[in-house]
Design a protein around this motif. Structure first.
Motif, PDB file in Angstrom:
ATOM      1  N   ASN A   1       0.832  -1.208   0.000  1.00 16.76           N
ATOM      2  CA  ASN A   1       0.000   0.000   0.000  1.00 16.76           C
ATOM      3  C   ASN A   1       0.862   1.252   0.000  1.00 16.76           C
ATOM      4  O   ASN A   1       0.566   2.223  -0.688  1.00 16.76           O
ATOM      5  N   LEU A   2       1.924   1.222   0.782  1.00 16.30           N
ATOM      6  CA  LEU A   2       2.824   2.368   0.842  1.00 16.30           C
ATOM      7  C   LEU A   2       3.431   2.654  -0.525  1.00 16.30           C
ATOM      8  O   LEU A   2       3.451   3.800  -0.982  1.00 16.30           O
ATOM      9  N   ILE A   3       3.876   1.620  -1.206  1.00 15.99           N
ATOM     10  CA  ILE A   3       4.486   1.783  -2.528  1.00 15.99           C
ATOM     11  C   ILE A   3       3.443   2.208  -3.559  1.00 15.99           C
ATOM     12  O   ILE A   3       3.677   3.120  -4.356  1.00 15.99           O
TER      13      ILE A   3
ATOM     14  N   LEU B   1       5.080   8.949  10.487  1.00 14.00           N
ATOM     15  CA  LEU B   1       3.720   8.461  10.734  1.00 14.00           C
ATOM     16  C   LEU B   1       2.811   8.770   9.552  1.00 14.00           C
ATOM     17  O   LEU B   1       2.021   7.920   9.125  1.00 14.00           O
ATOM     18  N   ILE B   2       2.911   9.960   8.997  1.00 11.22           N
ATOM     19  CA  ILE B   2       2.066  10.339   7.864  1.00 11.22           C
ATOM     20  C   ILE B   2       2.452   9.556   6.609  1.00 11.22           C
ATOM     21  O   ILE B   2       1.589   9.071   5.879  1.00 11.22           O
ATOM     22  N   VAL B   3       3.743   9.404   6.363  1.00 10.34           N
ATOM     23  CA  VAL B   3       4.189   8.656   5.180  1.00 10.34           C
ATOM     24  C   VAL B   3       3.836   7.187   5.323  1.00 10.34           C
ATOM     25  O   VAL B   3       3.386   6.548   4.372  1.00 10.34           O
ATOM     26  N   TYR B   4       4.010   6.626   6.495  1.00 10.00           N
ATOM     27  CA  TYR B   4       3.720   5.221   6.758  1.00 10.00           C
ATOM     28  C   TYR B   4       2.248   4.904   6.525  1.00 10.00           C
ATOM     29  O   TYR B   4       1.889   3.798   6.159  1.00 10.00           O
TER      30      TYR B   4
ATOM     31  N   LEU C   1      -7.907  11.534   4.118  1.00  8.93           N
ATOM     32  CA  LEU C   1      -8.372  11.728   5.485  1.00  8.93           C
ATOM     33  C   LEU C   1      -7.432  12.652   6.256  1.00  8.93           C
ATOM     34  O   LEU C   1      -7.883  13.495   7.029  1.00  8.93           O
ATOM     35  N   THR C   2      -6.157  12.524   6.012  1.00 11.28           N
ATOM     36  CA  THR C   2      -5.178  13.385   6.671  1.00 11.28           C
ATOM     37  C   THR C   2      -5.350  14.835   6.251  1.00 11.28           C
ATOM     38  O   THR C   2      -5.228  15.748   7.070  1.00 11.28           O
ATOM     39  N   VAL C   3      -5.644  15.072   4.978  1.00  8.86           N
ATOM     40  CA  VAL C   3      -5.836  16.434   4.486  1.00  8.86           C
ATOM     41  C   VAL C   3      -7.101  17.051   5.086  1.00  8.86           C
ATOM     42  O   VAL C   3      -7.109  18.208   5.494  1.00  8.86           O
ATOM     43  N   ILE C   4      -8.172  16.267   5.145  1.00  8.12           N
ATOM     44  CA  ILE C   4      -9.430  16.779   5.696  1.00  8.12           C
ATOM     45  C   ILE C   4      -9.277  17.157   7.163  1.00  8.12           C
ATOM     46  O   ILE C   4      -9.797  18.171   7.619  1.00  8.12           O
TER      47      ILE C   4
ATOM     48  N   SER D   1       9.449  17.115  16.837  1.00  4.67           N
ATOM     49  CA  SER D   1       8.830  15.835  16.494  1.00  4.67           C
ATOM     50  C   SER D   1       8.614  15.692  14.989  1.00  4.67           C
ATOM     51  O   SER D   1       7.914  14.787  14.557  1.00  4.67           O
ATOM     52  N   PHE D   2       9.230  16.538  14.201  1.00  4.34           N
ATOM     53  CA  PHE D   2       8.983  16.554  12.767  1.00  4.34           C
ATOM     54  C   PHE D   2       9.252  15.206  12.105  1.00  4.34           C
ATOM     55  O   PHE D   2       8.448  14.728  11.313  1.00  4.34           O
ATOM     56  N   LEU D   3      10.386  14.589  12.398  1.00  2.00           N
ATOM     57  CA  LEU D   3      10.739  13.330  11.735  1.00  2.00           C
ATOM     58  C   LEU D   3       9.755  12.207  12.059  1.00  2.00           C
ATOM     59  O   LEU D   3       9.383  11.435  11.187  1.00  2.00           O
ATOM     60  N   PHE D   4       9.329  12.123  13.304  1.00  2.00           N
ATOM     61  CA  PHE D   4       8.397  11.057  13.679  1.00  2.00           C
ATOM     62  C   PHE D   4       6.990  11.324  13.147  1.00  2.00           C
ATOM     63  O   PHE D   4       6.297  10.409  12.741  1.00  2.00           O
ATOM     64  N   THR D   5       6.588  12.583  13.128  1.00  2.00           N
ATOM     65  CA  THR D   5       5.289  12.925  12.551  1.00  2.00           C
ATOM     66  C   THR D   5       5.293  12.654  11.062  1.00  2.00           C
ATOM     67  O   THR D   5       4.335  12.089  10.518  1.00  2.00           O
ATOM     68  N   LEU D   6       6.362  13.023  10.389  1.00  2.00           N
ATOM     69  CA  LEU D   6       6.484  12.750   8.958  1.00  2.00           C
ATOM     70  C   LEU D   6       6.476  11.249   8.683  1.00  2.00           C
ATOM     71  O   LEU D   6       5.808  10.781   7.759  1.00  2.00           O
TER      72      LEU D   6
END
Length: 154
Positions: free
Chosen positions: A11-13, A102-105, A112-115, A95-100
């Motif tokens: 799914n990620l790919i 989480l969002i990329v993962y 849903l993230t955009v909304i 926390s930028f790297l971990f938040t990024l």
């Protein structure tokens, strides 16, 4: 083989290929975005079903949830206490790297993230869905697999 882990990474790919191949702004969400996100979510439900069908234990569908919880907790800890112990600090946003990550993962949940952008729910909902979607598939598979068995074989 753990089907949930494999499907999660696929799914990620797939979503990365779709996201970088689409036209338009990154904040505009179209019907196609929802369709792709929904299809990839159905893949996760199917992966949970396959784990149940292959008689794997329930813990196998929870692997991605545990990774999401780890990323979410690290994001929160580094946001709260980042200046004291974060060697991965990126300036004001500790926390930028971990938040990024989480969002990329959980990129397949991009619409849903955009909304939900601007609220904490944009980070919490992917974590919750990484628990619900594979678990739902596992429960469906477990129910169907036990109903199809011959009672004399038990």
């Amino acid at each position: 083989m753990n089907y949930v882990t494999v499907i999660y990474l696929v799914n990620l790919i797939l979503y990365a290929m779709y996201f970088f191949g689409r036209t338009g702004s990154e904040v505009e969400v179209s019907g196609m975005d929802y369709a792709v996100s929904g299809t990839l979510s159905l893949f996760l439900i199917f992966a949970g079903y396959l784990n149940a069908k292959k008689r794997m234990i329930y813990r196998t569908v929870m692997w991605m949830f545990f990774v999401n919880v780890f990323l979410f907790v690290c994001s929160g800890l580094f946001d709260q206490f980042g200046n004291d112990f974060n060697i991965l600090s990126t300036g004001n946003s500790d926390s930028f790297l971990f938040t990024l990550a989480l969002i990329v993962y959980n990129g397949y949940l991009f619409p849903l993230t955009v909304i939900l952008e601007g609220s904490g729910l944009s980070l919490i909902i992917p974590v919750v869905l990484s628990f619900i979607l594979p678990s739902l598939g596992y429960l469906i598979g477990k129910r169907m697999y036990t109903n199809n068995q011959n009672p004399t074989e038990l």
